[in-house]
Design a protein around this motif. Sequence first.
Motif, PDB file in Angstrom:
ATOM      1  N   VAL A   1      13.899 -19.785 -18.450  1.00 29.87           N
ATOM      2  CA  VAL A   1      13.497 -20.611 -19.592  1.00 29.87           C
ATOM      3  C   VAL A   1      11.988 -20.503 -19.788  1.00 29.87           C
ATOM      4  CG1 VAL A   1      13.273 -22.986 -20.432  1.00 29.87           C
ATOM      5  CG2 VAL A   1      15.437 -22.218 -19.430  1.00 29.87           C
ATOM      6  N   CYS A   2      11.252 -20.546 -18.688  1.00 28.59           N
ATOM      7  CA  CYS A   2       9.793 -20.463 -18.756  1.00 28.59           C
ATOM      8  C   CYS A   2       9.368 -19.133 -19.397  1.00 28.59           C
ATOM      9  CB  CYS A   2       9.214 -20.606 -17.357  1.00 28.59           C
ATOM     10  SG  CYS A   2       7.431 -20.547 -17.321  1.00 28.59           S
ATOM     11  N   MET A   3       9.978 -18.056 -18.926  1.00 30.59           N
ATOM     12  CA  MET A   3       9.607 -16.753 -19.475  1.00 30.59           C
ATOM     13  C   MET A   3      10.032 -16.642 -20.943  1.00 30.59           C
ATOM     14  SD  MET A   3      10.305 -12.991 -17.869  1.00 30.59           S
ATOM     15  CE  MET A   3       8.965 -12.935 -16.705  1.00 30.59           C
ATOM     16  N   GLY A   4      11.195 -17.171 -21.269  1.00 32.26           N
ATOM     17  CA  GLY A   4      11.668 -17.137 -22.651  1.00 32.26           C
ATOM     18  C   GLY A   4      10.730 -17.911 -23.578  1.00 32.26           C
ATOM     19  N   LEU A   5      10.298 -19.052 -23.122  1.00 30.28           N
ATOM     20  CA  LEU A   5       9.368 -19.838 -23.949  1.00 30.28           C
ATOM     21  C   LEU A   5       8.043 -19.099 -24.115  1.00 30.28           C
ATOM     22  CD1 LEU A   5       9.925 -23.475 -22.616  1.00 30.28           C
ATOM     23  CD2 LEU A   5      10.585 -22.568 -24.861  1.00 30.28           C
ATOM     24  N   GLY A   6       7.591 -18.454 -23.048  1.00 30.66           N
ATOM     25  CA  GLY A   6       6.348 -17.680 -23.138  1.00 30.66           C
ATOM     26  C   GLY A   6       6.460 -16.613 -24.209  1.00 30.66           C
ATOM     27  N   GLU A   7       7.604 -15.911 -24.208  1.00 31.90           N
ATOM     28  CA  GLU A   7       7.802 -14.848 -25.195  1.00 31.90           C
ATOM     29  C   GLU A   7       7.949 -15.433 -26.594  1.00 31.90           C
ATOM     30  OE1 GLU A   7      10.479 -11.683 -24.239  1.00 31.90           O
ATOM     31  OE2 GLU A   7      10.213 -11.943 -22.092  1.00 31.90           O
ATOM     32  N   ALA A   8       8.610 -16.573 -26.675  1.00 34.65           N
ATOM     33  CA  ALA A   8       8.844 -17.185 -27.982  1.00 34.65           C
ATOM     34  C   ALA A   8       7.540 -17.693 -28.593  1.00 34.65           C
ATOM     35  CB  ALA A   8       9.835 -18.338 -27.857  1.00 34.65           C
ATOM     36  N   LEU A   9       6.644 -18.188 -27.758  1.00 29.03           N
ATOM     37  CA  LEU A   9       5.495 -18.925 -28.288  1.00 29.03           C
ATOM     38  C   LEU A   9       4.170 -18.175 -28.241  1.00 29.03           C
ATOM     39  CD1 LEU A   9       6.324 -22.376 -26.677  1.00 29.03           C
ATOM     40  CD2 LEU A   9       6.634 -21.712 -29.066  1.00 29.03           C
ATOM     41  N   MET A  10       3.961 -17.334 -27.231  1.00 26.84           N
ATOM     42  CA  MET A  10       2.612 -16.782 -27.144  1.00 26.84           C
ATOM     43  C   MET A  10       2.456 -15.369 -26.606  1.00 26.84           C
ATOM     44  SD  MET A  10       1.096 -19.382 -24.220  1.00 26.84           S
ATOM     45  CE  MET A  10       1.419 -20.968 -24.981  1.00 26.84           C
ATOM     46  N   GLU A  11       3.372 -14.883 -25.800  1.00 29.21           N
ATOM     47  CA  GLU A  11       3.083 -13.626 -25.120  1.00 29.21           C
ATOM     48  C   GLU A  11       3.098 -12.427 -26.070  1.00 29.21           C
ATOM     49  OE1 GLU A  11       4.750 -12.933 -21.280  1.00 29.21           O
ATOM     50  OE2 GLU A  11       5.140 -15.054 -20.986  1.00 29.21           O
ATOM     51  N   ALA A  12       2.103 -11.575 -25.927  1.00 28.14           N
ATOM     52  CA  ALA A  12       2.033 -10.369 -26.753  1.00 28.14           C
ATOM     53  C   ALA A  12       1.200  -9.321 -26.047  1.00 28.14           C
ATOM     54  CB  ALA A  12       1.421 -10.685 -28.118  1.00 28.14           C
ATOM     55  N   GLN A  13       1.786  -8.170 -25.809  1.00 27.21           N
ATOM     56  CA  GLN A  13       0.973  -7.044 -25.350  1.00 27.21           C
ATOM     57  C   GLN A  13       0.561  -6.311 -26.619  1.00 27.21           C
ATOM     58  OE1 GLN A  13       0.817  -5.500 -21.761  1.00 27.21           O
ATOM     59  NE2 GLN A  13       0.519  -3.345 -22.194  1.00 27.21           N
ATOM     60  N   ALA A  14      -0.585  -6.733 -27.141  1.00 25.36           N
ATOM     61  CA  ALA A  14      -1.043  -6.197 -28.420  1.00 25.36           C
ATOM     62  C   ALA A  14      -2.140  -5.166 -28.181  1.00 25.36           C
ATOM     63  CB  ALA A  14      -1.569  -7.335 -29.281  1.00 25.36           C
ATOM     64  N   TYR A  15      -2.345  -4.321 -29.167  1.00 23.96           N
ATOM     65  CA  TYR A  15      -3.327  -3.234 -29.068  1.00 23.96           C
ATOM     66  C   TYR A  15      -4.305  -3.308 -30.224  1.00 23.96           C
ATOM     67  CZ  TYR A  15      -0.345  -1.246 -25.495  1.00 23.96           C
ATOM     68  OH  TYR A  15       0.358  -1.064 -24.345  1.00 23.96           O
TER      69      TYR A  15
ATOM     70  N   SER B   1      -5.958  -9.284 -19.282  1.00 19.31           N
ATOM     71  CA  SER B   1      -6.311 -10.190 -18.191  1.00 19.31           C
ATOM     72  C   SER B   1      -5.417 -11.404 -18.287  1.00 19.31           C
ATOM     73  CB  SER B   1      -7.774 -10.633 -18.286  1.00 19.31           C
ATOM     74  OG  SER B   1      -7.914 -11.637 -19.270  1.00 19.31           O
ATOM     75  N   MET B   2      -5.316 -12.134 -17.185  1.00 20.99           N
ATOM     76  CA  MET B   2      -4.439 -13.302 -17.203  1.00 20.99           C
ATOM     77  C   MET B   2      -5.021 -14.444 -18.004  1.00 20.99           C
ATOM     78  SD  MET B   2      -2.469 -13.632 -13.667  1.00 20.99           S
ATOM     79  CE  MET B   2      -0.748 -13.734 -13.913  1.00 20.99           C
ATOM     80  N   LEU B   3      -6.318 -14.415 -18.282  1.00 22.22           N
ATOM     81  CA  LEU B   3      -6.888 -15.459 -19.143  1.00 22.22           C
ATOM     82  C   LEU B   3      -6.595 -15.149 -20.607  1.00 22.22           C
ATOM     83  CD1 LEU B   3      -8.574 -18.038 -19.449  1.00 22.22           C
ATOM     84  CD2 LEU B   3     -10.629 -16.622 -19.425  1.00 22.22           C
ATOM     85  N   ASP B   4      -6.687 -13.880 -20.957  1.00 22.79           N
ATOM     86  CA  ASP B   4      -6.555 -13.522 -22.372  1.00 22.79           C
ATOM     87  C   ASP B   4      -5.115 -13.241 -22.804  1.00 22.79           C
ATOM     88  OD1 ASP B   4      -9.264 -13.807 -22.924  1.00 22.79           O
ATOM     89  OD2 ASP B   4      -9.693 -11.851 -22.057  1.00 22.79           O
ATOM     90  N   TYR B   5      -4.288 -12.768 -21.870  1.00 22.12           N
ATOM     91  CA  TYR B   5      -2.862 -12.598 -22.172  1.00 22.12           C
ATOM     92  C   TYR B   5      -2.244 -13.977 -22.002  1.00 22.12           C
ATOM     93  CZ  TYR B   5       1.998 -11.069 -21.888  1.00 22.12           C
ATOM     94  OH  TYR B   5       3.355 -10.907 -22.113  1.00 22.12           O
ATOM     95  N   LYS B   6      -1.851 -14.591 -23.086  1.00 19.28           N
ATOM     96  CA  LYS B   6      -1.429 -15.990 -23.001  1.00 19.28           C
ATOM     97  C   LYS B   6       0.026 -16.091 -22.563  1.00 19.28           C
ATOM     98  CE  LYS B   6      -5.412 -17.083 -24.645  1.00 19.28           C
ATOM     99  NZ  LYS B   6      -6.465 -17.513 -23.721  1.00 19.28           N
ATOM    100  N   SER B   7       0.222 -16.806 -21.476  1.00 17.45           N
ATOM    101  CA  SER B   7       1.581 -17.160 -21.099  1.00 17.45           C
ATOM    102  C   SER B   7       1.551 -18.632 -20.717  1.00 17.45           C
ATOM    103  CB  SER B   7       2.072 -16.299 -19.945  1.00 17.45           C
ATOM    104  OG  SER B   7       1.394 -16.641 -18.767  1.00 17.45           O
ATOM    105  N   LEU B   8       2.740 -19.205 -20.579  1.00 18.88           N
ATOM    106  CA  LEU B   8       2.806 -20.643 -20.342  1.00 18.88           C
ATOM    107  C   LEU B   8       2.082 -21.062 -19.064  1.00 18.88           C
ATOM    108  CD1 LEU B   8       4.704 -21.112 -22.649  1.00 18.88           C
ATOM    109  CD2 LEU B   8       6.410 -21.990 -21.067  1.00 18.88           C
ATOM    110  N   THR B   9       1.393 -22.182 -19.110  1.00 14.76           N
ATOM    111  CA  THR B   9       0.944 -22.830 -17.879  1.00 14.76           C
ATOM    112  C   THR B   9       1.885 -24.017 -17.648  1.00 14.76           C
ATOM    113  OG1 THR B   9      -0.510 -24.495 -18.855  1.00 14.76           O
ATOM    114  CG2 THR B   9      -1.449 -22.299 -18.525  1.00 14.76           C
TER     115      THR B   9
END
Lengths: 355, 790
Positions: free
Chosen positions: B658-672, B681-689
């Motif tokens: 669920v945590c990973m799913g929410l991260g993908e749904a709300l913020m995670e992006a490997q963008a270029y 970096s873990m600060l700039d790649y946004k995933s759930l805290t």
Amino acid sequence: MLRLPPFSFLRARDVAEAAGLLAEHGDQAMLVAGGTDLVPKMKRGQLTPTLLVGVGHLAELGHVSASDRGVEIGAGVTLARVAADARLGAAYPGYVQAAASVSSPALRNAGTIGGNLCVDTRCNYYDMSFEWRQALGFCMKKDGDVCRVAPASTYCRAIASSDTAPVAIALGATVVLVGPGGQRRELAAADLYQDDGRCYLTKQPGEVVESLRLPPPGGWRSAYVKVRRRHAIDFPLGGAAVALATTGPIIEACRIVLTAVGPRPLDVSAAAEPLVGRPLAEVLGGDVGLLAEVAAAAVKPAKPLDNADLHYVWRKQMTRRAVEQAIRQAARQPAPHGAPAATFGADAAGGAKRG
Amino acid sequence: MTAVDTPVVPWTGVVGRPLPRVEAAAKVTGAIAYADDLQLPGMLFCKLLRSPHPHARVVSVDTTAARAMRGVVAVLTGHDLPTKYGIMPTCEDEQALEHEKVRFVGDPVAAVAAVDEETALAACRAIQVEYQPLAAVESIEDALAPPDGEPLHDYAGPGNVHRLAALEFGDVEAGFARADHVREDVFFFEGNTHLPMEQHSATAQASDGQVTLWSSTQNPHYVHRALAKVLGLPMGSVRVVAAPLGGGFGGKCDPFSHEIAVCKLALVTGRPVKCTLTREEVFYTHRGRHPTLMWVRTGVDREGHILAMHFRSVLDGGAYGSYGPASMLYTGALQPTTYRIPAYRFEGARVFTSKAPCGPKRGHGTPQPRFALEVHLDKIAEELGIDPVTLRRRNYVEPFTRTVNWLRVTSCGLQQITDRVLDASGYARRRRRLGHGMGFAVSSYMCGAGLSIYWNTLPHSQCVVTAGRGGVTVFCGATDIGQGSDSMLATVAAEELGLQPGAIRLVTGDTGLTPVDLGSYSSRVTFMAGNAAREAAAKLRQLLVEAVAEAEGRSPEQVQVRDARIGSLGFEEAVALAEERFGTLATHGSYTPPAGIGGRYKGAGVGPSPAYSYSAAVVELDADPVTGEIDVHKVWLAHDIGRAINELAVRGQVEGGVCMGLGEALMEAQAYRHGLVKQPSMLDYKSLTFLEMPDVETILVETVDPEGPYGAKEVGQGPLLPVIPAVVSAVHDALGVWVDEVPVTPDKVLRALEARARGRDARYGPKSFPVVPYPPLVKVAPPDAAAPTL
Ligand SMILES: Cc1cc2nc3c(=O)[nH]c(=O)nc-3n(C[C@H](O)[C@H](O)[C@H](O)COP(=O)(O)OP(=O)(O)OC[C@H]3O[C@@H](n4cnc5c(N)ncnc54)[C@H](O)[C@@H]3O)c2cc1C
């Protein structure tokens, strides 16, 4: 793991010695307090001092003291200590809110208010490893000569990212600097910054920030609203510091300073003009249009660029909302007690004032 | 056959109990040794020099200065490791170090072994590489256009197209012709990465031409094969040991450059060599979620019964093949495992771009189409004025049926998980107000891929159990990547032998000591290694029971096995007796998925599984109409687990998913941007805290699968899947706009609201689907719906 490049470390005996060492070693030397900004940036090769002068341990920088001139906080006081200080919280709610909003608990335990005033400007073309920046081509902030986010820009557009600086400016705080010979000078907090992300501080390279002086408590309500994605850790993407002085129910003065919209904290107090002379109740309840108008005017000069998280248009929209929220929060605070605004230098940082 | 509710074994001393994981104490006290904790005498440190160009010819590599540096022991370039490899036999397109051309920023070109990391890094910087830059391929659109200069690879094609598929099951046009209502939608799912807490680390040691690698890998067997091939050694001369993993999620499934480089460097220098990636390098190693553009068209009757569906996808694969052909086929494979789709057409494509290679990430290829499908069904329900749950229920597949694309479905708790998640969440009774919403979605996932990655005759999992004066030991190639497979093995063996899991010693994930298990991917370990372990342990139990029965003059059926006793004997006494009677006590078990669980067409290898898990989610959130910010309050997740072998571990996996799913749904992006990873970096790649992580209520439904060990199915991947569309659905519930692009960031929500305010379509998302050179359709007759499957 990213490795820390080799460097020498000298623990200064006192502030004057620290200033002397800085002057002696020029741009090879940097001060280090908590190291929470400096150390990661050294690992990424963004900052390349060969000598670090430690000041975090100095008792001279570790005080919080009150006098009739106001409250003085030593540059070495940690953000955690400020955040937990109920006295400071009552007198300068906005400042304490800002300190409590910096990064995470662990970093606030190490990070200092002096380091926060001097924290490096940020840009997502610059806050990258040496290899990353080399692959793209270096930028003018470090090792290169163009601005990557605004190639036509003649100056660096890295973003002022200190949370506490805008509140210090809004409150009309001053900063005490100590030079190489031990000489002191006091500077309005606003004058510590300039509009260039590369040389964002006006202090001389040999100067050490000794303390921050906040005006006498009473008189100013204050609030800080920070825009960011994750409230547990992230740097500001925008935000507003507001200081509000009243006489009875009437707004006497209002200062607004924006954060993270450009290379320096942006004083947009002129936008608060329509509030001066109005009753607080109008701000709080009645006149929604008035607040919206002030907030829109406040963010007009802000020009966020595509060098931080999320879309820059959104960041500007949210900063506008932060202005409204901060004004409302400040207006809702209990009436300040103590001396009226005028007696502790409401002019120090300009700002819209009843005239 | 129908699902039964009672357990199939009489003594459940440990199966089904919420026991702490066997390695929990070692993990929380820091005693466990991860790959990077390994220190060997005389060890050297390796750093890789990586390409600064998204696409370039390597003209020359001059290592002279680096070799001359004090402390540098060896330098390798692509000439030292010219053999190509890749996880899939059809696209062995990688080289440990590239000496002809580089295809993304971060592609390794040289490796240095030195006395410390600082020296190795300095030596990398001293290597002179001359590049001739080529045109970068930055997007799906770029890749579909005629190449500007040479394409990234000289195989596959046309241009930068890697793989294409076009399949039709049943008569799709006839289905659309009969439909009362036809709808089309376009969706985009941005790429994202695994973000394990542990960065990859590998250490190699060589002597007498034999090499041992300790690595943070999910798949020691596949790494073993790749190493033997690239190093030119017999498999018997290579040993791969999977170290305890600090998270994998699919990111440690491929053989990697750093693993190959340390082996070669250890062989060359005769000293142990370690390479631990930096966080930034983990973003380059990637193999994460494919950015995927999707188009779906569905025809339904008035009641919302699906009559035909046409699904198209195009995946941005990044620079190399990896698991790509499978990832692509997965975007079309599992839609029919939740809904009865009588006629189904799937057209898929994967393209090469000059970015870090994409690959398998938790849910492999299915979160993207699941998001598209569920949101698409919501839209159809809205148009028909049918409750979205009701519409789904009308189309749910039944247990023990076969899908139109020939997948055998056995136990299926779709109706039960729907009932339970609706009950618990109060979805149907939700109060409507602006800015508050709830969303519902379902999904399914495989319990292990029916086929191996490469064709072979090996059982998919093998296990040996021994017992003697030293206790009971289970040997199995399975690898605990944090999902709890060690606990599962110990629990299964303990259950069969009447012991507690703590009494079982484990030797796992070591190609030199353990029989092959294919690896920790595709949610296969509990089902496959669990069955293998159960068989092996049951055989051992049989020996103990026989020996005791004989000694006591009873029949074996009368000998109870429980609480560390075999009949009237203590376990150790029974072992001694059996050893005397039978000699060395070593039994084995293995598992191979049954034949006939999938179809016989090209591409049929992707999708079949011995069983499918099912998940249903309800997400409750506030979506701010002014800021677009989303605050998820709670997620209810009902999961058809078949049977929970360890309830505590299952709940942990649900919450992690669920945590990973929410991260993908709300913020995670490997963008270029400009060809470089934008947030390495873990600060700039946004995933759930923890602050964003809402309350999760987990509801386990036990359908007791007939073939799973004790009835168990998977939980490692499935629960992530419905979370993403349920978030999108809840945002629509709250604000009345559709965000047809994941992640749903606040700026996109505001753009959708603005679009509506301007009288345009109340949505944010891709406007159109590109023209893709799909091949002619391969028409596959669907299975005879009337024929029973079991
Ligand atoms: C993950 C992460 C998140 C963060 N989030 C935030 C955030 O949200 N908001 C924010 O404002 N900051 C943030 N920071 C930055 C940093 O933690 C804080 O700004 C902190 O207050 C810096 O204080 P320090 O004592 O650690 O400074 P240091 O790192 O020691 O120094 C910072 C700079 O100040 C100079 N300096 C230090 N003391 C003095 C002095 N007495 N006189 C003159 N110059 C001095 C140093 O030379 C250096 O240039 C974050 C950092 C990290 C790593």
